[in-house]
Enzyme design. Structure first.
Site, PDB file in Angstrom:
ATOM      1  N   HIS B  32       0.826  -1.202   0.000  1.00  0.00           N
ATOM      2  CA  HIS B  32       0.000   0.000   0.000  1.00  0.00           C
ATOM      3  C   HIS B  32       0.864   1.257   0.000  1.00  0.00           C
ATOM      4  O   HIS B  32       1.281   1.721   1.061  1.00  0.00           O
ATOM      5  CB  HIS B  32      -0.915  -0.013   1.218  1.00  0.00           C
ATOM      6  CG  HIS B  32      -1.765  -1.238   1.329  1.00  0.00           C
ATOM      7  ND1 HIS B  32      -1.262  -2.455   1.744  1.00  0.00           N
ATOM      8  CD2 HIS B  32      -3.081  -1.446   1.061  1.00  0.00           C
ATOM      9  CE1 HIS B  32      -2.238  -3.353   1.729  1.00  0.00           C
ATOM     10  NE2 HIS B  32      -3.346  -2.777   1.318  1.00  0.00           N
ATOM     11  N   HIS B 269      -4.116   3.119  -3.405  1.00  0.00           N
ATOM     12  CA  HIS B 269      -4.234   2.613  -2.030  1.00  0.00           C
ATOM     13  C   HIS B 269      -3.499   1.296  -1.835  1.00  0.00           C
ATOM     14  O   HIS B 269      -2.661   1.182  -0.951  1.00  0.00           O
ATOM     15  CB  HIS B 269      -5.714   2.424  -1.653  1.00  0.00           C
ATOM     16  CG  HIS B 269      -5.907   1.609  -0.410  1.00  0.00           C
ATOM     17  ND1 HIS B 269      -5.780   2.144   0.854  1.00  0.00           N
ATOM     18  CD2 HIS B 269      -6.179   0.286  -0.235  1.00  0.00           C
ATOM     19  CE1 HIS B 269      -5.974   1.187   1.752  1.00  0.00           C
ATOM     20  NE2 HIS B 269      -6.219   0.058   1.124  1.00  0.00           N
ATOM     21  N   GLU B 421     -17.609  -4.365  24.350  1.00  0.00           N
ATOM     22  CA  GLU B 421     -16.804  -5.584  24.406  1.00  0.00           C
ATOM     23  C   GLU B 421     -15.593  -5.533  23.480  1.00  0.00           C
ATOM     24  O   GLU B 421     -14.490  -5.953  23.848  1.00  0.00           O
ATOM     25  CB  GLU B 421     -17.663  -6.810  24.073  1.00  0.00           C
ATOM     26  CG  GLU B 421     -18.822  -7.072  25.045  1.00  0.00           C
ATOM     27  CD  GLU B 421     -20.038  -6.216  24.767  1.00  0.00           C
ATOM     28  OE1 GLU B 421     -20.066  -5.506  23.728  1.00  0.00           O
ATOM     29  OE2 GLU B 421     -20.979  -6.227  25.591  1.00  0.00           O
TER      30      GLU B 421
END
Lengths: 693, 693
Positions: B32, B269, B421
């Site tokens: 990337h 990207h 969580e």
């Protein structure tokens, strides 16, 4: 409460809702009375004045949807369903609250109780489902409504608490809802300042209203529903009037409202009030016969009968003035709507699945075969709607000629979920729950860890979602162990009511999609490779639909190799090596363990006789494979690594040479040892296993 | 770029970072380049001027922490580690980017590369880890620093992208960070408007700055780092000056900055630029020898040598002026710090684990035994810090005399995570990564589905977190199937490098905690029951620490029953029934499959000889049990139900009668059939299995 601004009947209704909810919890001596008592005014207003529903036809396609995101408050919803005449919520059912086999389980279950849209309880799921439900309404309205005939024209109401808003899943879903401008989504936030640990100041001090404004929601606050409902009436009217943004209304409530000693404390959240406290509470409400439970006065009954009647009338009006006219003017569209909501398939649904011919068709990664199936099915199945968590080019999920579902293009069917896996799965559940949809959604296989909570709800709710999870092995290569699934297959295989498909070629991919679409009450995970596979001689869609089949068969096999997905290509070569070495070997391709285990014992035994040494080969955790094989080549208790895919397959032993050598060793081992272990799935054993519960 | 406002050397450094990052991706033809090229100015400023670090002592306890939350940009971090002299990031290592066995893997791996704090790549984990890292600093500072001697006084810097901010986990962690007022946490948001699918307008149009303001963060925006760094310098100085809030700085960048044809597009990207585009890009940078790769001019080398030297000096200054003086004045505290960061245990760590004596000690739920262990260990182990996701009263995780870790009480060790969580697990990873901590955290077992992504990172990163997951079976009762774990045990058992403990009594719970604490590089899940269990005759901590042991042993067993946790209590009675019926039966308690599989083949065979009919009994998915047993009583492909716990155990067949009947049937079956299947784990087989990779 002498200072109540509304009518005394209104207050009696609200206090009755509170009392009966508390009675239910006390009778079960289990459950959550606090939220129902605090939210009773909201529920009263929704069911008595706001929502359009039919207790006689709970599945009316244009009903307003209600989602209880704080599912632990379900006593409240059961009471409302009772008061408005739903069949599964008779007084006798309320008395069976939380008992085995009742229609009033401890958390709402959509497949158990008429009037429940989705299974909630795991916090944050409901509000995220509701985003999908509202998306479904806007899409179908844009697809079918005419300027005159609004077949789809309903609101989606959500009741949620602090817990739901703390969960990341609700942030993901709410951000997307704001982006999409879902004007008919209205969230009522039970702003009671209490969590299980205590006051919200312990952990939750963010500015919720500002946060929702940042998502581009329409935000309102109502500070008092204890002394009257006018502020809430106005706020809901405003929310309905705001058509280009979802609405959230922060409603200040008091948990356990009316409980002399427990109101406003976490003590009333998750436990019965206790007989004395319950009695004192009901006395405080000024209700008749406080010492008796499940008391509903004739006046209250009458009030809700009227509301319920109003609901039935709205259905009749819609039927006559809208649906019948629509059917008359657009019969085919009407039939399509009917078919979609009935969950039936067009007869030609699977006609265009791509045919793969070895030597002619190009070898591709199975993610590309998956794309081929999507392109073949989407034109035939308007109910297929889906997208990816910002991995469209990698997941290959954008259908030919697809249109994005966006604020300005609600008729579009491709959803840009953003990097929001958990909400993506919950939104897919919501679309399914709305009716008329078979959603598919996608990310990398390893990121199922980001949405396991919602995937589980799909399986529990019997929602036939298609999960397209690509990059399904170490073969993906350089991205490394964070991106390479190891335990994920077994994590899915061990979950009830979900099928993991891992096709080895195009025919198997066709089978995976056809099976996934046909199993409308079972979600399916479609594991796809990033790398090229080769057409498997002997594979057909029909064979693959058995879950496992013998792809390479010989007279008297001395060895059976079982494999899945990309690794099958190494096994094909291994079988050639073994055969050349004089070891007759069968190759079993097993794209779906779950479906294979549903076949007759005869068929299972014909593929895996159990008295032939059997070696399984899969680049994943070996856990679970002992059921099918005597020895396993897998990724036993190890993560992958960053490197070129082929090098990783070599490094971890997934090579034709290693596979054939281990196969030889296994055959040798049993020549020496005799006593070939009967496999777990030989008929008598499976039968026996089946008897064990 | 003639209009660059900074020095030409500064620009050359930044462009060199860009070029070498792009060279790495091009050489690997994988990776990337876009984010490194866009974020190079930020990285330059951090490593050259802002951060305090030591390449020679990468683990210096008072170093500033840097977390690359957008882990796919790791080429950037490897380049910075190279320029500043870290041993694992030599030019030869950069040239091996993403190759098998290199120290520069495709995503950052903390156990591979010196200078990497945490494993990132799965989006949102890094920024959430950083919240834990900043919490760790504030807690240790409050615990050990004196007014004069600030042993712990570092900042935590995070670089993250749009993807990290879209993930729900970052919302959870950021909301908590704002609540806790973590003034030394500084997030640099790479605000480049591009995601994999394309422009952020496709799915991400929320107001990020407003959202972070709603979390009570200090929010700034920097609109230009292309023509100079002064605005960013000022912003970072402001962020450092704001000591009571975490800071986020939205930095406008251009993905792939300088690439003539790809800058500002998603095309840059996740793929190499291509040789020609790379060449043109480097020409545009005005760098010498653009046609050559990995070019770093002497001037640039010199610039970073100076920065690196400055880092070493700050370490020396801290050592002399702070740490040495601290050791002299508070030698015991200093030793404690040293011990904690070395991951060593006090010799008496486990002395106070509660002793359970059958008939004397009270029978309790295993969650209460877990509480007893926490109360015994926390006073001995200051490194134990933890909390619950708003289930403290149910998880029983609040230690006697515990103090909340809050903004005003950073010396406290009990964390109120809120209903978060996923962030809870990631924050625990961050605390572990800071050093000197053994975090524990808690929720209901079924909700591991909400944090599986972070739990996996614990296992991959070799972080010995303790996950206390209570309510571990259908036995929890009325809350119903949404709350009843079925597949969760197998989901954990199939994950590499994590131990699932499911103790049946107090002694086994002691073993679970001692094993979990001793295994500092392996996270452990402690499954606890909501219901009472009974002391198991024959159980001892020592036996339980083998993972499985024979709790009831007879001369010549005709049958072996294996069970775990609460179900053992039914099996004890079943064994009595079987013995009375003349079937000599051994009972094997198996609190931890993972640990049992690590024992010698001799020991494994002594417990499970493999030639004795073996029946496993666990109220969970049977998947995985075929490895140990010939037949299974379990929850095979079914969810639980809402009802009283004992009724559910009856309903699903977990009763002494059913277990003994099935045991009899199994014995009968083999009497008839002979040929008792050799179990997967008979020594030779396991050995063989071990060879298979």
């Amino acid at each position: 409460m002498t200072d109540y601004k509304g009518s005394t009947l209104e207050l009696e209704c609200i206090n009755t809702i509170r009392a009966v909810s508390a009675d239910m919890v006390q009778t079960a001596n289990s459950g959550h009375p606090g939220a129902p008592m605090g939210c009773a005014p909201i529920a009263y207003l929704l069911w008595n004045e706001i929502m359009k529903y039919s207790a006689q036809s709970p599945k009316w396609i244009n009903r307003d949807r209600f989602v209880l995101s704080n599912g632990h408050a379900c006593a409240l919803q059961y009471v409302m369903l009772h008061l408005t005449g739903y069949a599964d919520s008779k007084i006798s059912d309320l008395k069976q609250f939380r008992q085995l086999g009742s229609t009033t389980p401890g958390h709402p279950e959509s497949f158990v109780t008429a009037g429940i849209e989705v299974c909630t309880g795991p916090l944050g799921q409901g509000i995220s489902n509701a985003v999908g439900i509202a998306m479904g309404e806007s899409h179908l309205a844009a697809t079918y409504n005419t300027p005159e005939l609004k077949v789809f024209d309903n609101f989606t109401y959500v009741l949620c608490g602090d817990g739901c808003l703390q969960e990341g899943i609700s942030s993901e879903a709410s951000s997307l809802a704001g982006h999409l401008g879902l004007g008919k989504l209205i969230v009522l936030y039970d702003d009671n300042n209490i969590t299980i640990d205590g006051d919200t100041t312990l952990s939750f001090t963010e500015d919720v209203q500002k946060r929702y404004a940042s998502y581009n929601w329409h935000v309102q606050a109502v500070t008092d529903v204890v002394t009257g409902l006018d502020d809430l009436r106005t706020a809901i009217a405003n929310a309905q009037a705001c058509t280009d943004k979802p609405s959230i209304i922060a409603v200040k409530t008091v948990i356990g409202q009316g409980s002399p000693h427990k109101a406003g404390t976490s003590g009333v959240h998750g436990a019965a009030l206790g007989e004395q406290e319950l009695l004192d509470t009901k006395k405080g409400y000024g209700l008749p016969n406080p010492e008796l439970k499940f008391q509903i006065s004739d006046a209250v009954v009458k009030q809700f009968n009227t509301a319920s009647k109003k609901g039935e009338d709205s259905l009749t009006k819609w039927q006559i003035n809208t649906m019948d006219k629509f059917s008359a003017s657009l019969p085919e569209k009407a039939q399509e709507i009917q078919r979609r909501f009935a969950g039936e398939l067009p007869t030609n649904a699977f006609d265009d699945l791509p045919v793969f011919t070895i030597g002619e068709t190009k070898d591709l990664a199975t993610r590309k075969f998956s794309e081929g199936c999507i392109n073949a099915l989407v034109p035939k199945l308007p109910e297929m709607i889906g997208g990816s968590a910002d991995l469209t080019p990698s997941n290959c999920t954008f259908p030919k000629g697809g249109v994005d579902y966006q604020k300005g293009t609600p008729h579009g069917k491709y959803i840009r979920f953003g990097v929001r896996e958990h909400a993506m799965a919950a939104i897919s559940n919501g679309l399914y729950a709305y009716g008329g949809f078979r959603p598919y959604c996608a990310t990398f296989m390893t990121f199922i860890g980001y949405c396991m909570g919602s995937v589980r709800v799909s399986a529990l709710s019997r929602f036939g979602i298609l999960y397209v999870f690509t990059h399904d092995s170490i073969g993906l290569g350089e991205d490394g162990p964070t991106h390479q699934p190891i335990e994920q297959f077994e994590q899915i295989r061990s979950m009830p009511n979900i099928h993991l498909w891992r096709p080895a070629d195009s025919n198997e991919m066709n089978a995976a999609y056809e099976s996934a679409i046909r199993n409308k009450f079972t979600p399916s995970v479609l594991a796809c490779s990033r790398q090229t596979v080769y057409g498997l001689f002997g594979s057909t869609k029909e064979k693959a639909m058995m879950g496992a089949y013998t792809a390479i068969e010989c007279e008297k096999p001395a060895l059976i190799i079982i494999s899945t997905g990309e690794e099958v290509k190494f096994c094909v070569k291994a079988v050639a090596l073994l055969t050349a070495a004089g070891i007759a070997t069968n190759l079993v391709s097993m794209p779906c363990q779950d479906v294979f285990l549903q076949q007759s014992e005869e068929y299972q035994a014909s593929v895996l006789p159990g008295n032939v040494p059997t070696l399984s080969v899969e680049a994943s955790a070996v856990a679970g494979w002992h059921r099918f094989s005597h020895a396993q080549i897998g990724m036993d208790n190890r993560f992958g690594a960053s490197g070129k895919g082929p090098q990783l397959y070599d490094h971890f032993g997934f090579t034709p040479d290693n596979i054939s050598n281990k196969g030889k060793a296994l055959v040798e081992f049993y020549k020496k040892n005799g006593n070939i272990p009967a496999l777990r799935n030989v008929p008598i054993f499976e039968q026996f296993g089946k008897a064990l519960h």
